[in-house]
Design a protein around this motif. Structure first.
Motif, PDB file in Angstrom:
ATOM      1  N   UNK A 516       0.931  -1.038   0.122  1.00 55.07           N
ATOM      2  CA  UNK A 516       0.152  -0.120  -0.093  1.00 55.07           C
ATOM      3  C   UNK A 516       0.829   1.200  -0.044  1.00 55.07           C
ATOM      4  N   UNK A 517       0.385   2.418  -0.532  1.00 56.77           N
ATOM      5  CA  UNK A 517       1.202   3.561  -0.637  1.00 56.77           C
ATOM      6  C   UNK A 517       0.836   4.338  -1.737  1.00 56.77           C
ATOM      7  N   UNK A 518       1.650   5.296  -2.374  1.00 61.26           N
ATOM      8  CA  UNK A 518       1.243   6.067  -3.570  1.00 61.26           C
ATOM      9  C   UNK A 518       2.368   6.596  -4.165  1.00 61.26           C
ATOM     10  N   UNK A 538       6.510  -0.238  11.827  1.00 59.84           N
ATOM     11  CA  UNK A 538       6.269  -1.574  12.326  1.00 59.84           C
ATOM     12  C   UNK A 538       6.629  -2.537  11.673  1.00 59.84           C
ATOM     13  N   UNK A 539       6.299  -3.816  11.646  1.00 56.26           N
ATOM     14  CA  UNK A 539       6.318  -4.853  10.785  1.00 56.26           C
ATOM     15  C   UNK A 539       5.199  -5.438  10.000  1.00 56.26           C
ATOM     16  N   UNK A 540       4.822  -4.552   9.337  1.00 52.53           N
ATOM     17  CA  UNK A 540       3.412  -5.118   8.550  1.00 52.53           C
ATOM     18  C   UNK A 540       4.124  -6.013   7.511  1.00 52.53           C
ATOM     19  N   UNK A 571       8.289   9.396  -7.713  1.00 50.10           N
ATOM     20  CA  UNK A 571       8.525   8.964  -6.315  1.00 50.10           C
ATOM     21  C   UNK A 571       7.572   8.074  -5.949  1.00 50.10           C
ATOM     22  N   UNK A 572       8.128   6.764  -5.470  1.00 44.34           N
ATOM     23  CA  UNK A 572       7.253   5.779  -4.860  1.00 44.34           C
ATOM     24  C   UNK A 572       7.379   5.614  -3.168  1.00 44.34           C
ATOM     25  N   UNK A 573       6.216   5.645  -2.470  1.00 43.44           N
ATOM     26  CA  UNK A 573       6.237   5.647  -1.114  1.00 43.44           C
ATOM     27  C   UNK A 573       5.413   4.688  -0.567  1.00 43.44           C
ATOM     28  N   UNK A 574       6.061   3.645  -0.106  1.00 43.46           N
ATOM     29  CA  UNK A 574       5.313   2.548   0.676  1.00 43.46           C
ATOM     30  C   UNK A 574       4.857   3.130   1.773  1.00 43.46           C
ATOM     31  N   UNK A 575       3.690   2.740   2.274  1.00 41.88           N
ATOM     32  CA  UNK A 575       3.325   3.201   3.494  1.00 41.88           C
ATOM     33  C   UNK A 575       2.482   2.102   4.525  1.00 41.88           C
ATOM     34  N   UNK A 577       1.406  -2.402   4.330  1.00 39.73           N
ATOM     35  CA  UNK A 577       1.210  -3.798   3.542  1.00 39.73           C
ATOM     36  C   UNK A 577       0.756  -5.061   4.543  1.00 39.73           C
ATOM     37  N   UNK A 578       0.930  -6.366   4.049  1.00 42.23           N
ATOM     38  CA  UNK A 578       0.947  -7.289   4.738  1.00 42.23           C
ATOM     39  C   UNK A 578       1.551  -8.427   4.450  1.00 42.23           C
ATOM     40  N   UNK A 579       1.659  -9.235   5.142  1.00 40.47           N
ATOM     41  CA  UNK A 579       2.554 -10.588   4.781  1.00 40.47           C
ATOM     42  C   UNK A 579       2.103 -11.841   5.142  1.00 40.47           C
ATOM     43  N   UNK A 580       2.395 -13.027   4.845  1.00 37.10           N
ATOM     44  CA  UNK A 580       1.926 -14.406   5.375  1.00 37.10           C
ATOM     45  C   UNK A 580       3.193 -15.041   5.764  1.00 37.10           C
ATOM     46  N   UNK A 581       2.977 -15.850   6.938  1.00 34.06           N
ATOM     47  CA  UNK A 581       4.174 -16.324   7.658  1.00 34.06           C
ATOM     48  C   UNK A 581       4.799 -17.443   6.814  1.00 34.06           C
ATOM     49  N   UNK A 582       3.954 -17.971   5.850  1.00 33.90           N
ATOM     50  CA  UNK A 582       4.405 -19.111   5.239  1.00 33.90           C
ATOM     51  C   UNK A 582       4.678 -18.887   3.633  1.00 33.90           C
ATOM     52  N   UNK A 583       3.489 -18.204   2.981  1.00 31.25           N
ATOM     53  CA  UNK A 583       3.378 -17.967   1.695  1.00 31.25           C
ATOM     54  C   UNK A 583       4.234 -16.488   1.331  1.00 31.25           C
TER      55      UNK A 583
END
Length: 705
Positions: A516-518, A538-540, A571-575, A577-583
């Motif tokens: 996610x971002x802009x 944080x650690x999203x 300019x790309x800004x990352x604000x 996101x999400x992750x999966x522990x396995x995938x």
């Protein structure tokens, strides 16, 4: 038969005025080479090492040989008759025994046009060297091309010559390439004589041409001969120095008869003689200087360490490689020897590369024929085989480290995309391009990193067409030629949000990544064209996946969705996101970034940027309206306009895409008298209608693929 005799008579006049000028010039005035040789000989007499190396007899022989040697070039506008003139010089000095037509209609062609393309097109493409003997003088001659596309051949010939003949057409007068060649002669400070040719042609007017040379070329000149009749009535010449009339008779005009001046020409001859005396009297400064009765004062700069070469065989070898050719036995290197002696079997040093090279074969050139020789000394132009070097390299015997000043090499003005039609011909195709680059400094080859196209650049359409034809003839490779891809760019004009989840499950470990971002445009004047910033708190998304996300966005920017060209100033800004522990993986987040960019790109209102060139044009003021009108059609913006004598200089900013073929266009609208230079300025936004055309063309291309 009468026409043949008139033609033959004219052909001899192409040589006879030259011979009279050469005879008087060589016999009466001490040459710079002779003066230098005499000075060097005096120094040599006090040098024990030189005395040990060569005895007085050898020095005297060399000095006499150099005093009776001349290196001259023949240059002109295309179709002024310079190759024909060279052919007649060779015939009347006994160097060749038959006269052939330049355009090869007799199936043979002129001796100096040895390439098949030259004989077919009736033009000189490469400069050619030859030599002859006239009244005890050895004359080395270089015949040069007249077409502006082959101007480098004139440049490198003039770089090594002692004098030149500027051939002017008695009908066409001072033409565009006459001006260019004269400018080149001034650049290299070449003494020259003018020869007004084709006096038997309809419309011949030598006095008009003489006055044009004064006004357009700023020549301080006067006639030394007066023609007896013009056009079909042209019979011979009156020499204003000897006050004798000369006529040329025989089947080839080989019989020269001298007589008194025709009575009806007395007044004209005396008028032109007075004019000649008035002009020549101003040259008395040189005679007074030679006689040591006058010391002229010159100005200059002591910034660079310049060495004045003596021009004598008694000094260490100094030679300049001014032209390369691919011969039957390998690379043929043309050398002008300025000092010393070169011998077959000698070791010579390339000052530019530091390499020591043996001379396996030494020759003198007569067009495309070679005469093996054992040695050559200062003042001569020769060629060597098996010497690996570049055009402009300096050779010595290793005892000195002099470097000759380089010749002027103009930048290419036109480019084309070229590729072999058959993939099996790739090796021969590359071999041809490598060879032509070595031979011709104005022929450039490059690879477009975006399109992968091979781009050849040169001095004009004819220049490049000739090389494409030579690839076909000499290397049996058919080439496909097109317009090179212009390096457009894309950018965005407003901020746009992205939120993309890449999720894939197909058994086993899946793929999961959310970004996610802009994206937003960079401010003008930014140091970089791409910026990526991680603003996640944080650690999203685990930190070890962030580099893969940046890599994904960078890859996505390599090809915008409008026309497939790179996206910059973004300019790309990352604000978040999400992750999966396995995938989750680096690949998953890289793909998520690529798809996220494509998702939001259209919302950021992208536009196309095109390369804009700074173009400087110089042309006679009489063509200003036509040139500026043509620039307006090409969407050029004029930012500067000034006068330089009779010329106008315009500076404008023009889209590169509108400049293809301009080398031909400016010659057309200025009668060949205009010139231009072009350099990259910036990328600028295209107009809406141009953007629509480019987008539609891109879609059509993708549809075809």
């Amino acid at each position: 038969m009468a026409m043949a005799r008139r033609s033959a008579s004219h052909l001899l006049t192409s040589f006879r005025p030259f011979s009279l000028l050469l005879q008087s010039h060589l016999a009466d005035a001490p040459s710079p080479a002779a003066a230098a040789a005499a000075a060097s000989a005096r120094r040599a007499m006090s040098s024990a090492s030189v005395l040990r190396a060569r005895d007085d007899k050898d020095v005297a022989k060399w000095r006499e040989s150099m005093d009776r040697m001349r290196n001259i070039g023949i240059s002109a506008h295309i179709d002024s008759g310079k190759t024909t003139l060279t052919e007649r010089v060779l015939y009347y000095t006994g160097r060749i025994h038959e006269i052939h037509e330049v355009r090869g209609r007799d199936g043979v062609g002129a001796k100096m046009d040895s390439m098949d393309l030259e004989r077919e097109k009736g033009i000189t493409i490469q400069s050619a060297a030859t030599y002859c003997t006239w009244k005890g003088y050895q004359v080395n001659i270089i015949d040069t091309p007249g077409h502006v596309d082959f101007t480098i051949e004139v440049e490198r010939a003039l770089r090594v010559l002692d004098g030149a003949i500027l051939v002017l057409c008695s009908v066409g007068g001072v033409q565009s390439q006459s001006i260019t060649v004269d400018r080149q002669m001034r650049r290299y400070e070449i003494p020259r004589v003018a020869f007004i040719n084709k006096l038997d042609r309809m419309g011949a007017d030598p006095w008009k041409v003489l006055n044009q040379a004064r006004s357009k070329l700023r020549h301080h000149n006067a006639a030394v001969q007066v023609p007896i009749g013009l056009e079909e009535e042209f019979e011979g010449l009156v020499d204003l120095v000897e006050l004798k009339a000369y006529k040329f008779e025989g089947s080839s005009g080989q019989n020269v008869t001298a007589s008194d001046i025709p009575s009806n020409m007395q007044d004209l001859v005396m008028e032109k003689r007075r004019e000649l005396i008035e002009v020549v009297s101003e040259a008395a400064i040189r005679r007074a200087t030679v006689a040591r009765k006058f010391i002229p004062v010159y100005m200059g700069s002591a910034f660079k360490n310049k060495v004045l070469l003596a021009g004598t065989p008694a000094e260490p070898l100094v030679a300049l490689a001014f032209k390369l050719e691919e011969g039957r036995f390998g690379q043929l290197t043309y050398l002008r020897i300025y000092d010393g002696v070169i011998r077959k079997g000698d070791f010579i040093h390339n000052v530019n590369t530091g390499k020591k090279i043996k001379v396996p074969r030494l020759v003198r050139m007569h067009s495309n024929e070679m005469e093996d020789i054992q040695e050559a000394h200062a003042g001569q132009i020769v060629a060597v085989f098996g010497v690996d070097c570049a055009s402009g390299d300096t050779f010595t015997d290793g005892t000195v480290k002099y470097t000759m000043t380089s010749m002027n090499v103009p930048e290419p003005v036109m480019s084309l995309a070229v590729s072999p039609i058959s993939k099996d011909s790739g090796g021969q195709f590359s071999k041809a391009l490598n060879r032509f680059q070595r031979e011709d400094p104005t022929f450039r080859v490059g690879l477009d990193p975006e399109s992968g196209q091979t781009i050849i650049s040169g001095m004009g359409e004819l220049h490049l067409d000739i090389y494409v034809e030579r690839i076909k003839r000499e290397y049996k490779v058919d080439a496909k030629v097109g317009k090179p891809r212009v390096n457009f760019r894309e950018t965005i004009t407003q901020r746009a949000e992205f939120d993309y989840l890449h999720k894939k499950q197909s058994g086993g470990q899946g793929q999961y990544g959310r970004v996610c971002g802009y994206i937003e445009p960079l401010p003008s004047g930014a140091d970089s064209k791409f910026e990526f910033e991680n603003m996640i708190i944080g650690q999203a998304i685990p930190s070890n996946f962030i580099p893969a996300i940046e890599k994904g966005f960078r890859e996505a920017c390599n090809s915008g969705s409008l026309i497939g060209h790179p996206v910059e100033n973004i300019r790309i800004v990352l604000t978040d996101g999400a992750s999966h522990q396995v995938d989750s993986s680096e690949l998953a987040f890289k793909l998520a970034s690529i798809y996220a960019f494509r998702q939001c790109y259209v919302a950021a209102r992208p536009v196309i940027l095109e390369p804009v060139m700074k173009v400087e044009l110089k042309f006679p003021t009489e063509f200003q309206g036509t040139v500026t009108g043509d620039m307006n059609k090409r969407k050029g913006i004029i930012v500067g306009n000034e006068q330089e004598g009779d010329d106008t200089v315009i500076v404008c900013h023009v889209p590169l895409n509108n400049m293809f073929g301009y080398a031909t266009a400016i010659r057309s609208v200025t009668q060949g008298k205009g010139e231009f230079t072009m350099e990259y300025l910036e990328h600028n936004t295209v107009s809406q209608d141009v953007q629509m055309q480019l987008v539609n063309a891109h879609k059509a291309t993708k549809g075809t693929e």
